[in-house]
Design a protein around this motif. Structure first.
Motif, mmCIF file in Angstrom:
data_model
loop_
_atom_site.group_PDB
_atom_site.id
_atom_site.type_symbol
_atom_site.label_atom_id
_atom_site.label_comp_id
_atom_site.label_asym_id
_atom_site.label_seq_id
_atom_site.Cartn_x
_atom_site.Cartn_y
_atom_site.Cartn_z
ATOM 1 N N SER A 127 0.851 -1.193 0.000
ATOM 2 C CA SER A 127 0.000 0.000 0.000
ATOM 3 C C SER A 127 0.885 1.240 0.000
ATOM 4 C CB SER A 127 -0.940 0.013 1.207
ATOM 5 O OG SER A 127 -0.199 0.109 2.412
ATOM 6 N N ARG A 128 0.309 2.324 -0.448
ATOM 7 C CA ARG A 128 1.045 3.583 -0.570
ATOM 8 C C ARG A 128 0.450 4.609 0.389
ATOM 9 N NH1 ARG A 128 2.232 6.358 -6.440
ATOM 10 N NH2 ARG A 128 3.931 7.744 -5.776
ATOM 11 N N SER A 129 1.320 5.236 1.148
ATOM 12 C CA SER A 129 0.879 6.233 2.114
ATOM 13 C C SER A 129 0.576 7.554 1.407
ATOM 14 C CB SER A 129 1.971 6.462 3.165
ATOM 15 O OG SER A 129 3.073 7.140 2.576
ATOM 16 N N PRO A 130 -0.131 8.451 2.084
ATOM 17 C CA PRO A 130 -0.379 9.770 1.481
ATOM 18 C C PRO A 130 0.914 10.508 1.128
ATOM 19 C CG PRO A 130 -1.836 9.425 3.352
ATOM 20 C CD PRO A 130 -0.860 8.289 3.352
ATOM 21 N N GLN A 131 1.989 10.178 1.799
ATOM 22 C CA GLN A 131 3.282 10.806 1.513
ATOM 23 C C GLN A 131 3.985 10.158 0.313
ATOM 24 O OE1 GLN A 131 2.417 9.732 4.706
ATOM 25 N NE2 GLN A 131 1.689 11.815 5.199
#
Length: 318
Positions: A159-163
């Motif tokens: 998964s990819r964080s908002p950052q």
């Protein structure tokens, strides 16, 4: 469930021992002395003057025995494997790098006499904030001074964080199922073909009897023209088409993915486009209703997207 050493995957080592067989010399008799008597005591083994020559004692040389060398077995070592790294043409290479590192850590614990060979890393799906990376690999280990070869395919979720930072959230090793007692002729031919390279999980899929003959016969026909490297057939693939609730053809044994054609990676920019597109068209002509790859071709059977930039997918209705 990892695939560790199935039928045909075990490579034994031979023990060798060097042994010198003893070759003792037999007893030998010294000839009777013909010298006249002497005041000096006769040498040991020489008859005295009052001992008849026919009764002369014999001199026996003790046999020389060479002890057998201890049995030795050569120490079996792990094979050298090349570390996998994303090459040119990859989309989001950091995602695949993280996925491969997670698989190597999962299958090669610290201190274990084992090494992981990553065959490929392909997308099972890539979206803006989530991804599935399918990592087929071989695992070599040493047990009782024998080299054991096995392996599996792992579906790594990220998964990819908002950052914008990617992280691994789950790993799902393949579960191909137990082998069946009797296989179809097509299954046996695929397993024996030198033109078709199968990772361990895909070979186990075929041995489980859960791969449709439409998949197998298409592979055999393609292998008449191409050398093909299979990445995924049934196990190790997401149950649904990634990011949707539509069932994938893979878990039902009705699809296969090709990552390499004639020794060239589909994802590599140096692989001729004509090689990939001709392979895609041949798969469609052999009955695939759903052919995906890095290039969008004309026809209702073909599609292309980010997920399929690194392999050719061929799906079948039955």
């Amino acid at each position: 469930m990892f695939l560790i050493a199935g039928a045909g995957l075990l490579a034994g080592c031979s023990n060798s021992s060097a042994q010198n067989h003893p070759s003792p010399s037999g007893p030998s008799s010294a000839p009777p002395s013909s010298a006249p008597p002497s005041s000096a005591p006769p040498p040991s083994g020489t008859p005295s003057s009052d001992t008849p020559s026919s009764a002369a004692p014999s001199v026996t040389t003790p046999p020389t025995v060479t002890s057998p060398a201890p049995s030795t077995s050569p120490t079996v070592g792990l094979p050298a494997v090349r570390s996998w790294a994303p090459g040119p043409g990859e989309i989001e290479p950091e995602v695949k790098r993280l996925a491969v590192a997670a698989v190597v850590k999962l299958l090669q614990p610290n201190g274990a006499r084992a090494v992981v060979e990553v065959i490929d890393a392909q997308y099972g799906g890539i979206l803006s904030d989530s991804a599935s990376v399918l990592v087929p690999c071989r695992v070599y280990s040493i047990r009782a001074n024998r080299l054991i070869s096995g392996g599996t395919t792992v579906d790594v979720r990220l998964s990819r964080s908002p950052q914008g930072t990617w992280r691994v959230t789950a790993t799902h090793p393949a579960q191909p199922g137990a082998p069946v007692a009797s296989l179809s002729a097509a299954a046996r031919q695929v397993l024996a073909s030198e033109q078709i390279s199968l990772p361990p999980a895909s070979a186990a899929d075929i041995r489980s009897g859960q791969v449709h003959d439409s998949v197998l016969t298409t592979m055999l026909e393609l292998a008449k023209t191409y050398r093909i490297g299979i990445s995924v057939i049934r196990s190790g693939h997401p149950i649904d088409v990634f990011g949707t609730d539509r069932p994938s053809d893979h878990p039902r044994g009705r699809a296969f993915d090709t990552w390499q054609i004639n020794g060239r990676a589909v994802v590599s920019p140096s692989t001729p486009r004509s090689l990939v597109t001709s392979y895609m068209r041949t798969a469609e002509s052999l009955g695939s209703y759903n052919v995906g790859g890095p290039y969008q071709l004309s026809g209702t059977a073909f599609f292309s997207d980010r997920t399929h930039h690194d392999h050719v997918h061929a799906g079948f209705r039955s």
